[in-house]
Design a protein around this motif. Structure first.
Motif, PDB file in Angstrom:
ATOM      1  N   THR A 103      38.838  38.511  40.264  1.00 27.22           N
ATOM      2  CA  THR A 103      38.889  37.386  39.328  1.00 27.22           C
ATOM      3  C   THR A 103      37.998  36.248  39.817  1.00 27.22           C
ATOM      4  O   THR A 103      37.359  35.560  39.018  1.00 27.22           O
ATOM      5  N   SER A 215      48.180  40.318  35.497  1.00 20.43           N
ATOM      6  CA  SER A 215      46.733  40.447  35.490  1.00 20.43           C
ATOM      7  C   SER A 215      46.263  41.448  36.531  1.00 20.43           C
ATOM      8  O   SER A 215      45.187  41.998  36.427  1.00 20.43           O
ATOM      9  N   ASP A 245      37.393  42.617  34.194  1.00 21.50           N
ATOM     10  CA  ASP A 245      38.180  42.381  35.405  1.00 21.50           C
ATOM     11  C   ASP A 245      39.223  43.505  35.433  1.00 21.50           C
ATOM     12  O   ASP A 245      40.186  43.492  34.677  1.00 21.50           O
TER      13      ASP A 245
HETATM   14 MG    MG Z   1      42.734  39.033  39.525  1.00 24.10          MG
END
Ligand code: MG
Ligand code: ADP
Length: 337
Positions: A103, A215, A245
Motif C-alpha cells: 500500500t 485490505s 494492491d
Molecule cells: Mg496494504
C-alpha cells in the motif's frame, strides 16, 4: 518518443523489487538483505544457517533499496504510465506479504504530495501531460475502483455498495470496461481522484471490523480509462491503466486458520497462484493462457498479454523473522520475471 521508450523495454513483463526499511521500534541490526546490485541483483542470507549455501541470489529488472523515495520509484515507471495516453493497456501490481509496503508503494503512507504513491502520481502525471498536449489532443479520463474478496467483485465507488456484486462475464470489448457494471467516474483533476479514492477506502471497510485486516485479504483494483482524440484528424485512442494492491501473500498454517479465515486464505492463495500462472505463461509465450482460474485474472484479462504491459512490484521485508516469506515471495517473482 514515448512509444519508442516503451517499445525498448525488454518484453512486456517487468519485475521490480522494493525493500521496506525497518520500522521504528524494529531491531535493525540483523537483516537478511546481504547485497543489492546495480543491475537488479539481490542477495538474501538465511539467518538460520551457517557455512555453505546460506546465501541465495535473485535477479530482477531493478531492486529499490530501503532509502528509495516515492518520487524515485515513480520516475522509473513514468514512461510506462504515459504510454496509456498513446493507447496502451498497463497493469501495475504490488505483491508481497502483509506489512511489506504494497500500500505504501501503490497509495503511499499519507495524502501529502511527498507521500503520494504510484496511483496519485500516475493520475497527476496523466493530467499534466494531457494539459500540455491540449492543442493537439483532447483526453477524457475516468476511474473505476473494485475490490475482489473471496472471489467476489465489488464496486467500491457505487452507492449501493453493500448489495453490489459484479458479474464479469460480458468482458471482452477491446480496451473497454472490463468490469461492465462497475461505475465509471469522470475525473478532471488529481483532487477529484483523491476524493474518489477516499470514498472507495470508506466503502472498503463496510462489513469488516478493521479496514487494515480487510485490505490485506482482498485485492483492490483502481482502473484509469483514458480516451484521447487527435484534434487534427479526429482519430481516437483508448488506453487503460490498472493499479492493483494485491492481498497479502503470506501462507497461513492450516492448523492455525479455521472457518472464515481459512476460506479467505484459500481464496487468496488460489487467485495469487492463478495470477502467477497467467504471467508465467505470457512470459513463456504459451499459446494457452489460463485466465479463467480466478476473478482477478478474468477482470484483468484484456490488459494482460497482447500489447499490454505488466509491471510487478515485489515487496519484501528486511528482517530475519520474515525470511521464509521473503524467499517464497522472491521465488514467486522469479518465476514470472
Ligand atoms: Mg496494504
Ligand atoms: P502492506 O500494504 O504490504 O500490508 P504497508 O504499505 O501498509 O504494507 O506497509 C507497512 C508499514 O511499513 C507501514 O507503516 C508503512 O508506512 C511502512 N512502510 C512500507 N514501505 C515503506 C517505505 N518504503 N519507507 C518507509 N516506510 C514504509
Amino acid at each position: 518518443k514515448l512509444f519508442n521508450e516503451v517499445q525498448e523495454l525488454k518484453g512486456n513483463i517487468r519485475v521490480y523489487c522494493r525493500v521496506r526499511p525497518f520500522l521504528p521500534g524494529q531491531d535493525g541490526k540483523t537483516t537478511i538483505i546481504d547485497y543489492i546490485g546495480e543491475n537488479g541483483e539481490i542477495l538474501i542470507t538465511n539467518p538460520f544457517k551457517q557455512g555453505k549455501d546460506v546465501c541465495r541470489m535473485f535477479k530482477f529488472n531493478k531492486v529499490f533499496n530501503t532509502h528509495a523515495s516515492q518520487a524515485e520509484v515513480f520516475s522509473d515507471i513514468q514512461p510506462l504510465i504515459r504510454s496509456v495516453l498513446d493507447g496502451f493497456n498497463v497493469c501495475i501490481f504490488a505483491y508481497g506479504q502483509t506489512g511489506s509496503g504494497k500500500t505504501y508503494t501503490m497509495s503511499g503512507p499519507g495524502t501529502s504530495k511527498e507521500d503520494w504513491g504510484v496511483n496519485y502520481r500516475a493520475l497527476n502525471d496523466l493530467f499534466d501531460i494531457s494539459l500540455s498536449r491540449r492543442n493537439a489532443f483532447s483526453y477524457e479520463v475516468g476511474v473505476q475502483m473494485v475490490e475482489i474478496y473471496n472471489e467476489q467483485v465489488r464496486d467500491l465507488l457505487s452507492n449501493d455498495i453493500a448489495q453490489k456484486r459484479l458479474g464479469i462475464w460480458s468482458t471482452s470489448q477491446p480496451n473497454g470496461l472490463v468490469v461492465p457494471d462497475a461505475s465509471l467516474h469522470p475525473v478532471k483533476s488529481t483532487l477529484d481522484v483523491l476524493q474518489l479514492m477516499e470514498i472507495g477506502q470508506t466503502n472498503r471497510a463496510v462489513g469488516s471490523t478493521a479496514l487494515n485486516e480487510r485490505s490485506s485479504r482482498s485485492h483492490s483494483i483502481l482502473t484509469v480509462h483514458v480516451r484521447g482524440v487527435d484534434l487534427k484528424n479526429g482519430s481516437t485512442s483508448r488506453g487503460c491503466l490498472h493499479l492493483i494492491d494485491l492481498a497479502g501473500s503470506e501462507r497461513v498454517e492450516r492448523s492455525e486458520a479455521i472457518g472464515d479465515r481459512l476460506k479467505e486464505a484459500q481464496y487468496i492463495n488460489k487467485s495469487l497462484s492463478a495470477l502467477g500462472d497467467v504471467i508465467f505463461s505470457l512470459a513463456q509465450k504459451n499459446a494457452h493462457v489460463p485466465y479463467r482460474n480466478s476473478k482477478l485474472t478474468q477482470v484483468l484479462q484484456s490488459s494482460l498479454g497482447g500489447q499490454a504491459k505488466t509491471l510487478m512490484f515485489v515487496q519484501i521485508n528486511p528482517d530475519t523473522g520474515s525470511y521464509s516469506e521473503t524467499i517464497s515471495t522472491l521465488k514467486f517473482a522469479e518465476r514470472v520475471s
